[in-house]
Design a protein around this motif. Structure first.
Motif, PDB file in Angstrom:
ATOM      1  N   VAL A   1      -8.524  -1.304  -0.364  1.00 49.75           N
ATOM      2  CA  VAL A   1      -7.662  -2.268  -1.069  1.00 49.75           C
ATOM      3  C   VAL A   1      -8.470  -3.126  -2.044  1.00 49.75           C
ATOM      4  CG1 VAL A   1      -7.699  -4.227   0.554  1.00 49.75           C
ATOM      5  CG2 VAL A   1      -5.642  -3.740  -0.763  1.00 49.75           C
ATOM      6  N   SER A   2      -9.770  -3.277  -1.776  1.00 53.79           N
ATOM      7  CA  SER A   2     -10.549  -4.130  -2.675  1.00 53.79           C
ATOM      8  C   SER A   2     -10.655  -3.504  -4.070  1.00 53.79           C
ATOM      9  CB  SER A   2     -11.926  -4.392  -2.077  1.00 53.79           C
ATOM     10  OG  SER A   2     -12.606  -3.181  -1.915  1.00 53.79           O
ATOM     11  N   TYR A   3     -10.953  -2.198  -4.141  1.00 50.32           N
ATOM     12  CA  TYR A   3     -11.045  -1.631  -5.498  1.00 50.32           C
ATOM     13  C   TYR A   3      -9.685  -1.192  -6.026  1.00 50.32           C
ATOM     14  CZ  TYR A   3     -11.150   3.116  -3.494  1.00 50.32           C
ATOM     15  OH  TYR A   3     -10.844   4.269  -2.827  1.00 50.32           O
ATOM     16  N   TYR A   4      -8.765  -0.898  -5.088  1.00 53.92           N
ATOM     17  CA  TYR A   4      -7.396  -0.548  -5.506  1.00 53.92           C
ATOM     18  C   TYR A   4      -6.776  -1.730  -6.256  1.00 53.92           C
ATOM     19  CZ  TYR A   4      -2.916   1.947  -4.829  1.00 53.92           C
ATOM     20  OH  TYR A   4      -1.749   2.643  -5.002  1.00 53.92           O
TER      21      TYR A   4
ATOM     22  N   ALA B   1      -0.580  -1.489  -2.234  1.00 52.05           N
ATOM     23  CA  ALA B   1      -1.598  -2.458  -1.812  1.00 52.05           C
ATOM     24  C   ALA B   1      -1.111  -3.233  -0.595  1.00 52.05           C
ATOM     25  CB  ALA B   1      -1.927  -3.410  -2.963  1.00 52.05           C
ATOM     26  N   VAL B   2       0.184  -3.545  -0.583  1.00 49.59           N
ATOM     27  CA  VAL B   2       0.759  -4.255   0.564  1.00 49.59           C
ATOM     28  C   VAL B   2       0.519  -3.448   1.841  1.00 49.59           C
ATOM     29  CG1 VAL B   2       2.980  -4.857   1.637  1.00 49.59           C
ATOM     30  CG2 VAL B   2       2.493  -5.567  -0.701  1.00 49.59           C
ATOM     31  N   SER B   3       0.722  -2.134   1.761  1.00 48.78           N
ATOM     32  CA  SER B   3       0.551  -1.312   2.973  1.00 48.78           C
ATOM     33  C   SER B   3      -0.919  -1.260   3.394  1.00 48.78           C
ATOM     34  CB  SER B   3       1.117   0.088   2.766  1.00 48.78           C
ATOM     35  OG  SER B   3       0.330   0.837   1.860  1.00 48.78           O
TER      36      SER B   3
ATOM     37  N   SER C   1       0.467  -9.354  -3.843  1.00 49.05           N
ATOM     38  CA  SER C   1       0.568  -8.439  -2.700  1.00 49.05           C
ATOM     39  C   SER C   1       0.570  -9.195  -1.378  1.00 49.05           C
ATOM     40  CB  SER C   1      -0.590  -7.439  -2.714  1.00 49.05           C
ATOM     41  OG  SER C   1      -0.685  -6.825  -3.970  1.00 49.05           O
ATOM     42  N   ILE C   2      -0.328 -10.160  -1.253  1.00 46.33           N
ATOM     43  CA  ILE C   2      -0.411 -10.886   0.018  1.00 46.33           C
ATOM     44  C   ILE C   2       0.833 -11.772   0.187  1.00 46.33           C
ATOM     45  CG2 ILE C   2      -1.664 -13.046  -0.480  1.00 46.33           C
ATOM     46  CD1 ILE C   2      -2.733 -10.625   2.226  1.00 46.33           C
ATOM     47  N   GLY C   3       1.381 -12.223  -0.937  1.00 47.85           N
ATOM     48  CA  GLY C   3       2.613 -13.029  -0.886  1.00 47.85           C
ATOM     49  C   GLY C   3       3.737 -12.240  -0.220  1.00 47.85           C
ATOM     50  N   ILE C   4       3.825 -10.957  -0.517  1.00 42.99           N
ATOM     51  CA  ILE C   4       4.875 -10.120   0.076  1.00 42.99           C
ATOM     52  C   ILE C   4       4.630  -9.980   1.585  1.00 42.99           C
ATOM     53  CG2 ILE C   4       5.857  -7.779   0.107  1.00 42.99           C
ATOM     54  CD1 ILE C   4       5.226  -7.659  -2.912  1.00 42.99           C
TER      55      ILE C   4
ATOM     56  N   LEU D   1       7.925   3.216   3.635  1.00 41.73           N
ATOM     57  CA  LEU D   1       6.910   4.276   3.661  1.00 41.73           C
ATOM     58  C   LEU D   1       6.690   4.850   2.264  1.00 41.73           C
ATOM     59  CD1 LEU D   1       7.965   6.028   6.991  1.00 41.73           C
ATOM     60  CD2 LEU D   1       5.708   5.072   6.540  1.00 41.73           C
ATOM     61  N   ALA D   2       7.787   5.012   1.525  1.00 36.92           N
ATOM     62  CA  ALA D   2       7.653   5.531   0.159  1.00 36.92           C
ATOM     63  C   ALA D   2       6.941   4.502  -0.716  1.00 36.92           C
ATOM     64  CB  ALA D   2       9.025   5.872  -0.423  1.00 36.92           C
ATOM     65  N   GLY D   3       7.189   3.221  -0.423  1.00 34.55           N
ATOM     66  CA  GLY D   3       6.508   2.164  -1.173  1.00 34.55           C
ATOM     67  C   GLY D   3       5.003   2.277  -1.009  1.00 34.55           C
ATOM     68  N   SER D   4       4.585   2.649   0.193  1.00 35.04           N
ATOM     69  CA  SER D   4       3.151   2.835   0.424  1.00 35.04           C
ATOM     70  C   SER D   4       2.667   4.103  -0.266  1.00 35.04           C
ATOM     71  CB  SER D   4       2.880   2.933   1.928  1.00 35.04           C
ATOM     72  OG  SER D   4       1.569   3.407   2.124  1.00 35.04           O
TER      73      SER D   4
END
Ligand code: PFF
Length: 450
Positions: free
Chosen positions: A100-103, A322-324, A153-156, A17-20
């Motif tokens: 997520v696209s502009y992030y 970004a993963v979140s 990000s998608i790899g994770i 959660l903190a990662g997000s």
């Protein structure tokens, strides 16, 4: 109860959660918003807003996620069958997909700047406003960076909920704190840094205005990843025996602490160089490299190390956020359309990549395409941060405060009555969710729209 992947124990949950929560909002946005709002007084209001408002909203989202143990749309369809509430769930999937696209474009910048720090580009003086301007307006370099950032990000995500997201967060988040503390130590030792520390810690309450309060609420919302389905989705991976209040409190504390550390890492350097703190969104990408390149004249090796550590921190914080954002879409597609996480991940990647390409090009070749006087990147950011995110937060508190049964909310906070919870604490949280939060969120909404 259906078997569902979970993050693991409490530490893993809080780290995920903190990662997000800890992301560009803390390192890129927080320092410049503080700068624009006059420093410590804003920080004070921001802390209050987080404790009094954002945390109860965070709890509300956790209740939806953990009770339903489903993706955003599935969650609302499960908790309010036969109603239109599933459309709110759908909105909560769409918002993070847009964000997520502009992030990931900004995430790409941090990757590119890390590369520049490693190759000593700052020390040769190409940092600063000019360097930043020509970089973002170029075509290929930001696009390559955006693509790589999204791939990481998608790899994770492909690693899975526990082994991918959970593990990376559990190992990475403590490292992130060590990195930022190291940078703070360096920053506060700079000559003239005291003013920056004072700016962050010594409040002048006469500076608090209505705008300070609204900006503080908005920033706190953004920083805790509220109003866009992330906390709903992540909480659906939290085990039934876990204490939601403890995980929410732990996450908010980590997020606040990190924002303060990021401020302490950046402001002293800004003040030591005699630069105005209100320089805005470019603070870490043009002001800071400018500072790095001027300091490098005196201390080349140390400055390079600090620049590398700094952009590594930004990159890592941005990746876990970004993963979140991506996970909301992946959970939705894989559960609602019964497809593998991999296939869902590929689809989400393609969507975010294409939209991100358009956003990235809006600083260069597509700069002339303006809607309401805004470029595409800015338009999407404003539309998501000021409108969609706020509507999502509002619907969430209305749902938990007015649609769900009070007894069910209590049941979720007490893990089915197995955990003790002081009645006053519950009443206070419930009061905020039911009355205070909707009013406050509406105020932020109208102020940002107007
Ligand atoms: N909370 C994260 C951050 O502060 O960067 C993730 C995030 C929140 C991203 C809100 C984007 C956003 F609009």
């Amino acid at each position: 109860m259906k078997a569902r992947e979970h993050f693991g124990g409490r530490a893993a949950v809080i780290m995920a959660l903190a990662g997000s929560a800890i992301g560009l909002g803390n390192i890129w946005r927080f320092p410049y918003v503080v700068g624009q709002n006059g420093g410590a007084a804003f920080v004070f209001v921001y802390i209050l807003a987080t404790i009094l408002l954002s945390l109860p909203i965070f709890f509300a989202e956790s209740v939806i996620g953990r009770r339903s143990r489903a993706n955003c749309r599935g969650a609302l369809a499960t908790l309010a069958p036969g109603t239109k509430w599933h459309l709110f769930g759908l909105l909560s999937v769409i918002t993070p997909m847009l964000i997520v696209s502009y992030y990931s474009v900004v995430g790409g910048w941090s990757l590119d700047y890390l590369y520049k720090a490693v190759t000593l580009s700052f020390t040769s003086g190409s940092g600063g406003t000019e360097g930043f301007g020509s970089f973002v307006s170029s075509t290929w370099e930001p696009l390559i960076a955006h693509t790589l950032f999204l791939l990481i990000s998608i790899g994770i995500i492909f690693g899975g909920v526990r082994k991918g997201i959970g593990k990376v967060s559990k190992i990475g988040m403590p490292i992130l704190f060590v990195l930022v503390v190291a940078i703070v130590i360096y920053a506060v030792s700079l000559p003239g840094a005291g003013k920056g520390v004072e700016y962050l810690l010594h409040p002048d309450f006469s500076k608090i205005t209505g705008k300070t309060v609204l900006d503080a609420i908005g920033q706190s919302f953004y920083s805790l990843s509220l109003g866009m389905g992330i906390i709903i989705t992540y909480s659906s991976y939290v085990r039934k025996e876990e204490n939601l209040l403890a995980t929410g409190f732990g996450t908010a504390t980590a997020d606040l602490l990190f924002a303060m550390l990021a401020g302490m890492a950046i402001m002293p350097a800004v003040f030591a160089s005699g630069i105005a703190p209100e320089s805005g969104p470019g603070l870490i990408f043009d002001t800071l490299p400018f500072i790095f390149s001027s300091m490098a004249l005196k201390m080349p090796v140390l400055t390079s190390i600090v620049a590398i550590l700094f952009f590594l921190t930004v990159l890592f914080a941005a990746v876990t956020s970004a993963v979140s954002l991506l996970e909301v879409g992946v959970a939705y597609l894989s559960e609602e359309f019964k497809m593998s996480r991999r296939k869902a991940g590929v689809l989400v990647f393609i969507f975010a990549w294409i939209l991100g390409v358009i956003c990235s090009l809006s600083f260069g070749p597509l700069a002339d395409v303006q809607i309401f006087g805004l470029g595409l990147f800015d338009l999407l950011d404003k539309f998501c941060s000021n409108i969609l995110l706020i509507i999502g937060g509002l619907l969430c508190v209305i749902f938990v405060g007015w649609k769900m049964k009070r007894a069910d909310v209590y049941d979720e906070f007490t893990n089915g009555g197995t955990k003790r919870l002081n009645a006053r604490v519950f009443n206070a949280i419930y009061f905020v969710i039911r009355y205070l939060a909707p009013i406050a969120v509406l105020m932020v909404f109208f102020s940002s729209v107007l």
